[in-house]
Scaffold this motif. Structure first.
Motif, PDB file in Angstrom:
ATOM      1  N   LEU A  35       0.834  -1.196   0.000  1.00 48.27           N
ATOM      2  CA  LEU A  35       0.000   0.000   0.000  1.00 48.27           C
ATOM      3  C   LEU A  35       0.869   1.246   0.000  1.00 48.27           C
ATOM      4  O   LEU A  35       2.046   1.221   0.390  1.00 48.27           O
ATOM      5  CB  LEU A  35      -0.975   0.007   1.174  1.00 48.27           C
ATOM      6  CG  LEU A  35      -0.448   0.051   2.606  1.00 48.27           C
ATOM      7  CD1 LEU A  35      -0.129   1.475   3.058  1.00 48.27           C
ATOM      8  CD2 LEU A  35      -1.480  -0.564   3.557  1.00 48.27           C
TER       9      LEU A  35
ATOM     10  N   VAL B 251      -4.074   6.999   2.629  1.00 50.66           N
ATOM     11  CA  VAL B 251      -3.748   5.935   1.675  1.00 50.66           C
ATOM     12  C   VAL B 251      -4.268   6.310   0.295  1.00 50.66           C
ATOM     13  O   VAL B 251      -5.422   6.730   0.147  1.00 50.66           O
ATOM     14  CB  VAL B 251      -4.343   4.586   2.135  1.00 50.66           C
ATOM     15  CG1 VAL B 251      -4.186   3.524   1.056  1.00 50.66           C
ATOM     16  CG2 VAL B 251      -3.684   4.135   3.429  1.00 50.66           C
TER      17      VAL B 251
ATOM     18  N   TRP C  37      -3.513   4.022  -2.490  1.00 52.40           N
ATOM     19  CA  TRP C  37      -3.873   2.746  -3.105  1.00 52.40           C
ATOM     20  C   TRP C  37      -3.397   1.561  -2.261  1.00 52.40           C
ATOM     21  O   TRP C  37      -2.466   1.685  -1.467  1.00 52.40           O
ATOM     22  CB  TRP C  37      -3.340   2.624  -4.537  1.00 52.40           C
ATOM     23  CG  TRP C  37      -1.857   2.827  -4.723  1.00 52.40           C
ATOM     24  CD1 TRP C  37      -1.231   3.966  -5.108  1.00 52.40           C
ATOM     25  CD2 TRP C  37      -0.823   1.842  -4.528  1.00 52.40           C
ATOM     26  NE1 TRP C  37       0.131   3.775  -5.169  1.00 52.40           N
ATOM     27  CE2 TRP C  37       0.408   2.477  -4.825  1.00 52.40           C
ATOM     28  CE3 TRP C  37      -0.806   0.505  -4.140  1.00 52.40           C
ATOM     29  CZ2 TRP C  37       1.634   1.814  -4.737  1.00 52.40           C
ATOM     30  CZ3 TRP C  37       0.416  -0.162  -4.053  1.00 52.40           C
ATOM     31  CH2 TRP C  37       1.616   0.490  -4.349  1.00 52.40           C
ATOM     32  N   VAL C  38      -4.057   0.419  -2.475  1.00 53.88           N
ATOM     33  CA  VAL C  38      -3.705  -0.854  -1.830  1.00 53.88           C
ATOM     34  C   VAL C  38      -3.692  -1.918  -2.917  1.00 53.88           C
ATOM     35  O   VAL C  38      -4.519  -1.899  -3.838  1.00 53.88           O
ATOM     36  CB  VAL C  38      -4.716  -1.228  -0.719  1.00 53.88           C
ATOM     37  CG1 VAL C  38      -4.382  -2.590  -0.118  1.00 53.88           C
ATOM     38  CG2 VAL C  38      -4.771  -0.162   0.367  1.00 53.88           C
TER      39      VAL C  38
END
Length: 706
Positions: free
Chosen positions: A537, A556, A558-559
């Motif tokens: 991530l 965050v 993206w993961v």
């Protein structure tokens, strides 16, 4: 002497009287036709019976197991280890007894077995069958009494019935006879075909041509489209006792959208009862092919359409069952195993209709080739949506005032399925991302759902519920689609407006108006699947690799896990768990043979926390299947997707590259799409525009309120 009017030859004296001649000829011809017809029917019956018996024997006998069955049988015909007193829905281990009998009968008939025609095996069968006839075990679950037990016993007598005492077979006939077309369980749709199938096999054994023909008519007649009563009446339908449960109202079977309803609850049963329904029809269409009992081409075409557009489009690549389309059967081991090629191969043998598509399904299932078909399919009578590209498959399961959310947990199976219809959005690239994960699953974190996190799961009696909102549906042109659900739950006062927007490489998930009056946290789960590899991530501009662990990560973007990326257009705090989870099959299935042994599996979970007792909370994220962490990092800054609106009134997404705009209007309103283009609606609805520059090329419109 009179002459032949067509020649000079004199007519025989016996034919001089014209009327008498015609009468005699008619009698002779009629007699010959009757004799010919009788022999033809008898020959066809023998052909069909031979095919049925060959199918029963189409297996390899485990002689070691047969030896154990022979040696371990008690004098009274029973076997040790079977509880013959437990007749409950959750028990009835008696099925092991009649399965043992059938295994012995197969060994006795199949030439490759070393027990072929062995007297000791026949005596074991006779003792076991005598025990059953003497006790006539009746289960609390009607299915065993009218399908399970008669179905096995009729196969047994087709194999060895002629070599058993006539009195014993007479008593067994009374038990097999509970499977008849007027039985309580012979409901239109799946069960009726299954019961009629047993009755037809029994007519073959009894050589009853007249009744066999009648049963074939019943089986063929069940292959048809039916109208779902919820479409017309919606929520609160009451017409006589039972409402939606009123069996006289119909609605069971293949729907006009090629989904399948088994009961009058509107629940999607395409990959459960609908699969058995199709299997039974295909089986008999194969048995009767090229005989006087052959099914019509029209009926076979209906079945092929249902197989390709219903079963296959509800399955991942037409090969793996979509977990979102499964009901209580997820609580059984192996329920998501890949389908074999028997069905499409049988259909290919029956008809040339849609032959290339059937051949492709065979190749996908047999060789694992990727599908060439891309589709966006909404099953309007079942509130189920499936979406396929050659590299991924996903679906959305919903419910409304027209259908229930989930099958009732009959027979103590699947009693934690409360939220599996609340916008469940499973994601598949390989097809086995969720295989046998269910004993260790967190059933308050179903992929795609927004759920109030209770201290304990609600009672099992609350699994099935009828929706209270009309606005549930999709707009699609067959390739692209938007899906929307106005979610309201009575039990926990949760409300949310949820939508999904599907394109070629990715799809967008929006939620808004998320509220509850309960002082409990509310989560939206992006996914919960088997942990396959390292989770990667990006948080606060740092790339983090997680092999095992649990925590909240702020800001965050993206993961990434197991070939699937999750993008957050607006940086968000995400909660992630990548660790072992423990449970047992008994935890979700209280059948007496369910294992209580503790099992552990690595599980990946990703969710958003909307806080305790949220008011009008929202979320937005994109899912990119079939990608890499490197691609997510490289492409994130230059996405071609714009989220135009995510409010309780309008949710809208524009894909600039494709020139596709999809809008959900929960009420009348308008939204600017560009400097020169405004889209308005004078009421609730869903719209998809295909644009060429600033010009509208195509418009698709749907009314989820119906």
């Amino acid at each position: 002497m009179p002459t032949d009017p067509k020649g000079d030859n004199p007519l025989p004296p016996v034919l001089e009287n014209t009327k008498k001649t015609k009468s005699i000829l008619f009698v002779i011809v009629a007699a010959l036709c009757t004799i010919h017809g009788t022999f033809a029917l008898k020959s066809d019956m023998e052909t069909i019976k031979r095919r049925v018996v060959q199918k029963i024997m189409d297996k390899t006998v485990d002689d070691t197991q047969v030896r154990k069955l022979v040696d371990s049988q008690n004098e009274d015909g029973t076997w040790p280890g079977i509880d013959y007193k437990d007749l409950s829905r959750e028990g009835f281990a008696h099925r092991i007894h009649y399965t043992n009998m059938l295994r012995l009968a197969e060994a006795y008939r199949i030439k490759s077995s070393k027990f072929h025609k062995k007297r000791e095996v026949l005596k074991c069968i006779e003792r076991a069958l005598e025990h059953w006839a003497r006790n006539d075990y009746i289960c609390e679950n009607w299915w065993y009494n009218q399908i399970g037990t008669p179905g096995t016993l009729v196969n047994l007598i087709l194999l060895v019935g002629k070599e058993l005492p006539k009195d014993l077979i007479h008593r067994i006939q009374q038990i097999i006879g509970r499977a008849h077309s007027d039985a309580q369980g012979a409901r239109p749709g799946g069960d009726r075909i299954k019961i009629a199938s047993i009755e037809a096999k029994n007519m073959l054994y009894l050589d009853n041509k007249e009744h066999f023909g009648k049963i074939m008519g019943i089986i063929e007649g069940e292959v048809k489209h039916v109208t779902w009563i919820g479409t017309e009446y919606g929520y609160g339908y009451r017409r006589g006792e039972g409402g939606f449960e009123n069996r006289t109202e119909g609605g069971r079977g293949i729907q006009y959208d090629n989904s399948f309803h088994h009961r009058n609850d509107g629940v999607n049963n395409t990959l459960s009862y609908g699969l058995g329904y199709a299997n039974a029809f295909i089986e008999w269409a194969t048995y009767t092919a090229n005989t006087t009992y052959s099914f019509s081409e029209e009926k076979i075409k209906i079945l092929i359409d249902y197989f390709l557009d219903g079963i296959c489009k509800t399955a991942v690549y037409g090969k793996f069952p979509d977990p979102g389309a499964k009901n209580r059967s997820v609580s059984r081991p192996g329920t998501l195993k890949a389908y074999n090629t028997q069905m499409p191969e049988a259909l290919l043998a029956l008809s040339e209709y849609r032959c290339p598509e059937l051949k492709e399904i065979v190749a996908i299932r047999e060789k694992g080739i990727p599908p060439t078909t891309s589709h966006a399919t909404f099953y309007r009578h079942t509130e189920h949506f499936s979406f396929q590209r050659p590299g991924f498959f996903t679906s959305v399961r919903m419910y409304s005032s027209r259908v229930h959310n989930m099958e009732y947990p009959y027979n103590s199976e699947g009693f934690l399925n409360h939220y599996r219809g609340d916008g469940a959005n499973h994601i598949s690239v390989s097809g086995d991302e969720y295989y046998d994960i269910w004993p260790v699953y967190d059933y308050q974190k179903i992929p795609g759902t927004t759920v109030v996190q209770q201290v304990e799961m609600p009672p099992r009696k609350q699994v099935r519920t009828l929706g209270i909102t009309d606005f549930v549906g999709a707009v699609t042109d067959g390739r692209y689609a938007a899906v929307a659900m106005d979610l309201k739950r009575r039990s926990d006062t949760l409300s949310a407006r949820k939508s999904w927007f599907f394109f070629d490489q990715e799809y967008v998930c929006l939620g808004t108006g998320i509220s509850t009056q309960q002082e409990l946290p509310v989560f939206t789960t992006l996914n919960q699947s088997l942990l396959r590899d390292t989770v990667v991530l990006k948080s606060k501009d740092s790339i983090i690799n997680i092999q095992k662990g649990e925590g909240a990560y702020p800001e965050v973007s993206w993961v990434f896990h197991d070939k699937v990326g999750y993008i957050f257009p607006e940086l968000d705090t995400v909660h992630l768990k990548a660790k072992e989870q423990t449970g047992s099959w008994w935890r979700i299935n209280n059948q007496t043979d369910s294992s209580k042994e503790e099992v552990s599996k690595g599980v990946f979970s990703l969710w958003l926390d909307h806080g305790v007792e949220p008011k009008r909370a929202s979320y937005q994220y994109m899912v990119v299947p079939g990608t890499t962490a490197h691609s997510l990092e490289r492409e994130n800054a230059d996405r071609s997707i714009a989220i135009l609106s995510n409010t309780p009134n309008i949710q809208a997404v524009l894909h600039r590259e494709l020139g596709i705009c999809q809008v959900v209007f929960y009420r009348a309103g308008e939204i600017p799409l560009s400097e020169n283009l405004v889209l308005g609606s004078d009421g609730p609805g869903m719209v998809m525009l295909k644009l060429e520059g600033s010009q509208i090329h195509e418009i698709s419109v749907a009314d989820p309120n119906r």
